[in-house]
Write a protein that holds these residues in place. Structure first.
Motif, mmCIF file in Angstrom:
data_model
loop_
_atom_site.group_PDB
_atom_site.id
_atom_site.type_symbol
_atom_site.label_atom_id
_atom_site.label_comp_id
_atom_site.label_asym_id
_atom_site.label_seq_id
_atom_site.Cartn_x
_atom_site.Cartn_y
_atom_site.Cartn_z
ATOM 1 N N LEU A 1 1.003 -1.229 -0.122
ATOM 2 C CA LEU A 1 0.189 0.000 -0.052
ATOM 3 C C LEU A 1 0.991 1.404 0.073
ATOM 4 C CD1 LEU A 1 -2.652 -1.240 2.746
ATOM 5 C CD2 LEU A 1 -3.079 -0.661 0.234
ATOM 6 N N GLN A 2 1.805 1.386 0.751
ATOM 7 C CA GLN A 2 2.897 2.717 0.685
ATOM 8 C C GLN A 2 3.375 2.766 -0.531
ATOM 9 O OE1 GLN A 2 5.246 1.159 4.059
ATOM 10 N NE2 GLN A 2 3.750 1.785 5.753
ATOM 11 N N ILE A 3 3.977 1.589 -1.260
ATOM 12 C CA ILE A 3 4.637 1.704 -2.401
ATOM 13 C C ILE A 3 3.805 2.077 -3.251
ATOM 14 C CG2 ILE A 3 5.577 0.342 -4.325
ATOM 15 C CD1 ILE A 3 6.837 -1.425 -2.248
ATOM 16 N N ALA A 4 2.389 1.733 -3.319
ATOM 17 C CA ALA A 4 1.341 2.273 -4.267
ATOM 18 C C ALA A 4 1.122 3.795 -4.157
ATOM 19 C CB ALA A 4 -0.024 1.440 -4.240
ATOM 20 N N ALA A 5 0.938 4.117 -2.864
ATOM 21 C CA ALA A 5 0.701 5.459 -2.586
ATOM 22 C C ALA A 5 1.998 6.524 -2.962
ATOM 23 C CB ALA A 5 0.547 5.737 -0.961
ATOM 24 N N ALA A 6 3.313 5.871 -2.907
ATOM 25 C CA ALA A 6 4.281 6.529 -3.387
ATOM 26 C C ALA A 6 4.198 6.961 -4.725
ATOM 27 C CB ALA A 6 5.690 6.103 -2.878
ATOM 28 N N ARG A 7 3.673 5.870 -5.537
ATOM 29 C CA ARG A 7 3.641 6.006 -7.046
ATOM 30 C C ARG A 7 2.570 7.200 -7.338
ATOM 31 N NH1 ARG A 7 4.176 0.074 -9.877
ATOM 32 N NH2 ARG A 7 3.533 1.331 -11.664
ATOM 33 N N LEU A 8 1.658 7.139 -6.613
ATOM 34 C CA LEU A 8 0.709 8.263 -6.722
ATOM 35 C C LEU A 8 1.040 9.566 -6.513
ATOM 36 C CD1 LEU A 8 -2.572 6.244 -5.619
ATOM 37 C CD2 LEU A 8 -1.904 6.955 -8.011
ATOM 38 N N ALA A 9 1.933 9.664 -5.406
ATOM 39 C CA ALA A 9 2.375 10.897 -4.941
ATOM 40 C C ALA A 9 3.282 11.364 -5.712
ATOM 41 C CB ALA A 9 3.081 10.781 -3.463
ATOM 42 N N LEU A 10 4.164 10.697 -6.638
ATOM 43 C CA LEU A 10 5.032 11.178 -7.555
ATOM 44 C C LEU A 10 4.520 11.714 -8.778
ATOM 45 C CD1 LEU A 10 7.930 8.364 -7.382
ATOM 46 C CD2 LEU A 10 7.980 10.892 -6.529
ATOM 47 N N ASP A 11 3.212 11.191 -8.936
ATOM 48 C CA ASP A 11 2.595 11.946 -10.201
ATOM 49 C C ASP A 11 1.272 12.213 -9.753
ATOM 50 O OD1 ASP A 11 1.457 12.343 -12.679
ATOM 51 O OD2 ASP A 11 1.978 10.265 -13.544
ATOM 52 N N ARG A 12 1.042 13.599 -9.494
ATOM 53 C CA ARG A 12 -0.191 14.234 -9.021
ATOM 54 C C ARG A 12 -1.247 14.084 -9.902
ATOM 55 N NH1 ARG A 12 -1.342 17.777 -5.495
ATOM 56 N NH2 ARG A 12 -3.331 17.268 -6.075
ATOM 57 N N SER A 13 -1.006 13.899 -11.189
ATOM 58 C CA SER A 13 -1.991 13.993 -12.280
ATOM 59 C C SER A 13 -2.361 12.579 -12.475
ATOM 60 C CB SER A 13 -1.420 14.602 -13.634
ATOM 61 O OG SER A 13 -0.382 13.555 -14.297
ATOM 62 N N LYS A 14 -1.912 11.605 -12.013
ATOM 63 C CA LYS A 14 -2.415 10.089 -12.647
ATOM 64 C C LYS A 14 -3.675 9.821 -11.598
ATOM 65 C CE LYS A 14 0.707 6.314 -12.472
ATOM 66 N NZ LYS A 14 0.389 5.875 -13.784
ATOM 67 N N PRO A 15 -4.734 9.377 -12.096
ATOM 68 C CA PRO A 15 -5.952 8.913 -11.325
ATOM 69 C C PRO A 15 -5.516 7.704 -10.735
ATOM 70 C CG PRO A 15 -6.301 9.479 -13.692
ATOM 71 C CD PRO A 15 -5.043 9.270 -13.610
ATOM 72 N N LEU B 1 5.114 -4.587 -7.513
ATOM 73 C CA LEU B 1 5.126 -3.367 -7.030
ATOM 74 C C LEU B 1 6.379 -2.941 -6.434
ATOM 75 C CD1 LEU B 1 1.600 -3.175 -5.053
ATOM 76 C CD2 LEU B 1 2.472 -1.452 -6.643
ATOM 77 N N ASP B 2 6.814 -1.653 -6.718
ATOM 78 C CA ASP B 2 8.056 -1.272 -6.412
ATOM 79 C C ASP B 2 8.143 0.157 -6.660
ATOM 80 O OD1 ASP B 2 9.939 -0.441 -8.595
ATOM 81 O OD2 ASP B 2 9.354 -2.375 -9.081
ATOM 82 N N ASP B 3 8.726 1.106 -5.852
ATOM 83 C CA ASP B 3 8.987 2.697 -5.977
ATOM 84 C C ASP B 3 10.393 3.039 -6.221
ATOM 85 O OD1 ASP B 3 9.982 2.180 -3.306
ATOM 86 O OD2 ASP B 3 8.515 3.452 -2.516
ATOM 87 N N GLY B 4 11.190 2.081 -6.774
ATOM 88 C CA GLY B 4 12.547 2.359 -6.944
ATOM 89 C C GLY B 4 13.472 2.054 -5.694
ATOM 90 N N GLU B 5 12.940 2.009 -4.449
ATOM 91 C CA GLU B 5 13.543 1.688 -3.278
ATOM 92 C C GLU B 5 13.068 0.557 -2.444
ATOM 93 O OE1 GLU B 5 13.895 5.128 -0.718
ATOM 94 O OE2 GLU B 5 14.953 6.240 -2.166
ATOM 95 N N ARG B 6 11.758 0.254 -2.633
ATOM 96 C CA ARG B 6 11.191 -0.512 -1.898
ATOM 97 C C ARG B 6 10.395 -1.791 -2.895
ATOM 98 N NH1 ARG B 6 7.282 2.729 1.972
ATOM 99 N NH2 ARG B 6 7.324 3.828 -0.157
ATOM 100 N N SER B 7 10.480 -3.017 -2.686
ATOM 101 C CA SER B 7 9.861 -4.092 -3.482
ATOM 102 C C SER B 7 9.236 -5.027 -2.691
ATOM 103 C CB SER B 7 10.729 -4.376 -4.439
ATOM 104 O OG SER B 7 10.362 -5.785 -5.129
ATOM 105 N N VAL B 8 7.728 -5.375 -3.090
ATOM 106 C CA VAL B 8 7.261 -6.348 -2.504
ATOM 107 C C VAL B 8 8.059 -7.881 -2.533
ATOM 108 C CG1 VAL B 8 5.133 -7.623 -2.338
ATOM 109 C CG2 VAL B 8 5.209 -5.345 -2.610
ATOM 110 N N ARG B 9 8.518 -8.135 -3.736
ATOM 111 C CA ARG B 9 9.137 -9.216 -4.234
ATOM 112 C C ARG B 9 10.439 -9.306 -3.215
ATOM 113 N NH1 ARG B 9 8.319 -9.873 -9.112
ATOM 114 N NH2 ARG B 9 7.479 -11.711 -9.343
#
Length: 761
Positions: free
Chosen positions: A256-270, A287-295
């Motif tokens: 969930l935190q990774i998904a939120a980080a991806r949304l926070a980086l792109d304010r225009s993404k629905p 799911l990853d945000d460049g630093e964290r990864s579920v796998r």
């Protein structure tokens, strides 16, 4: 010799033969630095752990200390990414804000599960903590036991000077790391530990964490975005998409935190766009945000497993259904007894969780996905996985066949194996139902198709009996698609017939008519007149439910003619007569309906099918009511109630009692009607049908009898299939389930339709 005080050298008494030079070094020893307020920052947007936080604070509170039952160690454990550290840090901050640990807080990360860091040994941990307590390097012993003794002494001194301390040991990999960190007795210090392993040693209070609830997962996404930008309300503006996103993340805080980080980086993404991307990936582990990864989080746990544990985890990931019983585990690994030690090791690591009952095991959805991925990457394990799935299907087929035989057993038939009575067979099927339904869906893979289709057919009687119509549609659809792929008309016809029965049971008569028309056509192509009779009989039931009694009567008369032309299948003929009686009653031909139900009742008695005899009695009662023969109807309903009770078929018992109550009301005997309503309520409660029970109780409380309702023809019902019939080519054991029998051809019908009319009025 005179002694002198002060900082100087005394050479008196020395023997000097020449000039000399004296050197001296002076050291001023100040106190060593301490690190007693070392808590990390709180996790922004922390939410969803209110109950767990209360547990931790209750244990840490001063009121919990001082007695003989004081809990010194608390171990928070759970899957990687579940939020253990965030919870422990939050609890520590709140405890300190309340002034519970005036002596300070020690924090140490033991790196039990890290890619880039070596796990911290006990000696290293003690050295770090002693330094934090202000112990100079030269005073720290080399051996772990000596360091532990000094550590306990330093904690005791700190307690006397300032008060109790909190020690937070994060990311523990082994119990040995904790043993040396225990404070000594007689002080009120607390040790709070986080680990992916359950740590039952050291008298610890255990707090295992599970995934967040859907509501908490939604809130975490919302708080994380608004922490980055207070004006970001995308989560609340796209509620449905956010809930879907939380579900794709399997409610795991890290995901969930990774998904939120991806949304926070792109304010225009629905939010819906990210949800669509993750859905298309079909891989929540990506799911990853460049630093964290579920796998990566799961790989840290996976690489610590032994080969035996790795094998078992991979095979468990392949198991059908959300939980597996010990029996299924044995089938997976091809053993007679369960691998208890290996299962317990995986459970301690939170890679396997105990299920809803003892002897049941489950995997978190993301662990299951990870395990399947690991199997795919390992050719040897992948090959073993295929064999394991074949073993599971063989096990399911054998036991389900025995259970099905027990459910269909009639006097004079050989006793089935494995199950002593119906109750035992139903209990086993109830326990395994989710796995059985999931295993049938393996039919899309060619190597499992024959066994999976056979399993679907074996489940039909049970799924109807328990009224699991949605599951019946799922297994019938899977079987139909596999049979169609095989390209044999007879197997395909049987599968279409079973699917039609399932659709009818769910009240989708129009869809059932279409499926059963396909079934009839394919039986005709195969030249199977007996199968065509089965399809026509079922089609007649569907047409009747669609409100087309004349068409239903034509189809059922054709079915009866074919039964008599073929082998004389008296049992299915009896079912066709029952459904014909219902169609005749619907067409307003009450006396003809009475004759049809009477003939059906006699045939069921002759074939030894006591349960369906009860169904015929109930339907006969409805036809008698329609003809105005109330007292005869009462006797017929009473016989139906008695038979249903013999089989502990509480749902049909309740419906027959409803009919009996109305008949007594029509006969002008309100006190007997009320008694039947109360008995119906008890039967429905036993059948786990609370809505029907409530309605029956409401009818019982009516102060005066309602006006006699017009007699209503019984509903033929869906989902009461025959068990396996003759085996068909292509898929051993596949047989068409008689449409009319699948619809409970029956008594149930009468009660349900009458209740529906009452509701409409």
């Amino acid at each position: 010799m005179t002694e002198y005080d002060g900082d100087h050298l005394d050479f008196r008494g020395g023997n000097f033969t020449g000039p000399f030079t004296a050197k001296a070094e002076f050291h001023e020893h100040g106190p060593a630095p301490t690190a007693l307020d070392a808590l990390p920052m709180r996790v922004g947007g922390f939410t969803g752990r209110d109950s767990e936080l209360r547990v931790l604070l209750d244990v840490l509170a001063p009121s919990a200390s001082g007695g003989p039952a004081t809990v010194v160690v608390t171990a928070v454990s759970g899957l990687g990414g579940i939020g253990k550290t965030a919870l422990a840090v939050e609890a520590a901050h709140q405890a300190c804000e309340r002034g519970w640990f005036p002596g300070g807080v020690l924090f140490i990360d033991l790196h039990g599960y890290d890619y880039n860091e070596e796990s911290v040994s006990a000696e290293q941990a003690l050295e770090a903590l002693l330094r934090a307590l202000g112990t100079a390097s030269q005073h720290i012993p080399s051996r772990a036991e000596e360091r532990a003794a000094l550590y306990r002494s330093a904690l005791a001194e700190r307690a006397r000077e300032r008060g109790p301390m909190l020690i937070l040991a994060d990311n523990v990999g082994l119990s040995e790391q904790v043993r040396f960190l225990l404070p000594g007795g007689g002080v009120n210090h607390r040790l709070l530990v986080t680990s992916r392993e359950r740590l039952p040693q050291h008298g610890a209070r255990l707090l295992p964490l599970d995934e967040l609830t859907p509501r908490a997962a939604f809130d975490l996404l919302d708080r994380a975005l608004r922490l980055a930008d207070p004006h970001d309300h995308r989560i609340r503006h796209e509620t449905w998409a956010a809930e879907k996103l939380a579900s794709l993340c399997k409610h795991l805080p890290l995901a969930l935190q990774i998904a939120a980080a991806r949304l926070a980086l792109d304010r225009s993404k629905p939010v819906a766009e990210l949800t669509a991307e993750l859905t298309a990936l079909r891989d929540p582990l990506a799911l990853d945000d460049g630093e964290r990864s579920v796998r990566a989080a799961f790989e840290l746990s996976y690489r610590r497993l032994s080969p035996e544990q790795t094998r078992l985890l991979g095979l468990l990931a392949l198991a059908p259904g959300p939980e597996v019983t010990t029996q299924v585990v044995n089938a997976l690994i091809g053993a007679e007894s369960p691998p208890v030690r290996t299962l317990e090791a995986l459970a301690r690591a939170h890679l396997v969780e105990r299920g809803t009952q003892r002897g049941r095991w489950r995997l978190h959805d993301l662990v299951k996905a990870f395990g399947i991925d690991m199997v795919r990457r390992d050719p040897a394990l992948a090959e073993e996985g295929e064999a394991a799935r074949s073993r599971v299907l063989a096990f399911f087929c054998r036991w389900t066949e025995a259970a099905d035989a027990r459910l269909r057993w009639l006097d004079g038939m050989p006793q089935p194996e494995l199950f002593a009575d119906r109750a035992a067979a139903l209990e086993w099927l109830d326990e395994q139902r989710a796995g059985l339904v999931a295993a049938v869906q393996w039919a899309q893979e060619e190597r499992y198709a024959a066994a999976a289709v056979r399993l679907a057919e074996l489940l039909a009687v049970y799924l109807d009996w328990r009224r699991h119509f949605d599951d019946l549609i799922v297994v019938s659809s899977a079987a139909q698609q596999a049979a169609e792929h095989a390209g044999e008309h007879r197997s395909e016809a049987a599968a279409w017939s079973n699917l039609g029965n399932a659709l009818g049971g769910a009240g989708r008569a129009a869809d059932a008519i279409e499926a059963l028309t396909h079934a009839r056509q394919r039986y005709q192509l195969a030249g199977d007149r007996h199968g065509e009779a089965i399809a026509l009989s079922s089609l007649g039931a569907a047409l009747r439910d669609e409100g087309r009694p004349a068409d239903a009567i034509d189809a059922l008369n054709s079915a009866l003619a074919l039964y008599q032309l073929t082998a004389g299948d008296r049992h299915r003929e009896a079912i066709a007569w029952t459904t014909l009686g219902l169609a005749l009653a619907q067409d307003g031909r009450a006396e003809a309906a009475i004759n049809a139900h009477t003939r059906s009742q006699g045939l069921f008695r002759a074939t030894g099918d006591r349960h369906r005899e009860g169904i015929a009695c109930n339907n006969l009662g409805s036809a008698l009511m329609q003809a105005g023969r109330v007292r005869e109807a009462i006797e017929s309903y009473r016989r139906a109630v008695g038979i249903y009770q013999e089989f502990e078929d509480w749902y049909r018992t309740g419906r027959a009692l409803e009919n009996l109550a109305r008949a007594h009301g029509a006969a002008g005997v309100p006190h007997q009607a009320r008694d039947c309503w109360l008995r119906a309520a008890r039967a429905f409660a036993e059948a786990d049908a609370p809505d029907r029970a409530a309605r029956a109780l409401a009818e019982a409380e009516v102060p005066a009898p309602a006006p006699p309702a017009p007699p209503v023809p019984a509903e033929s019902g869906w989902g009461y299939p025959h068990g396996p019939g003759p085996q068909l080519p292509g898929f051993p054991g596949v047989s068409a389930l008689d449409r009319t029998s699948q619809r409970e051809s029956s008594a149930e019908a009468a009660g349900d339709q009458y209740v529906q009319e009452q509701d409409r009025r």
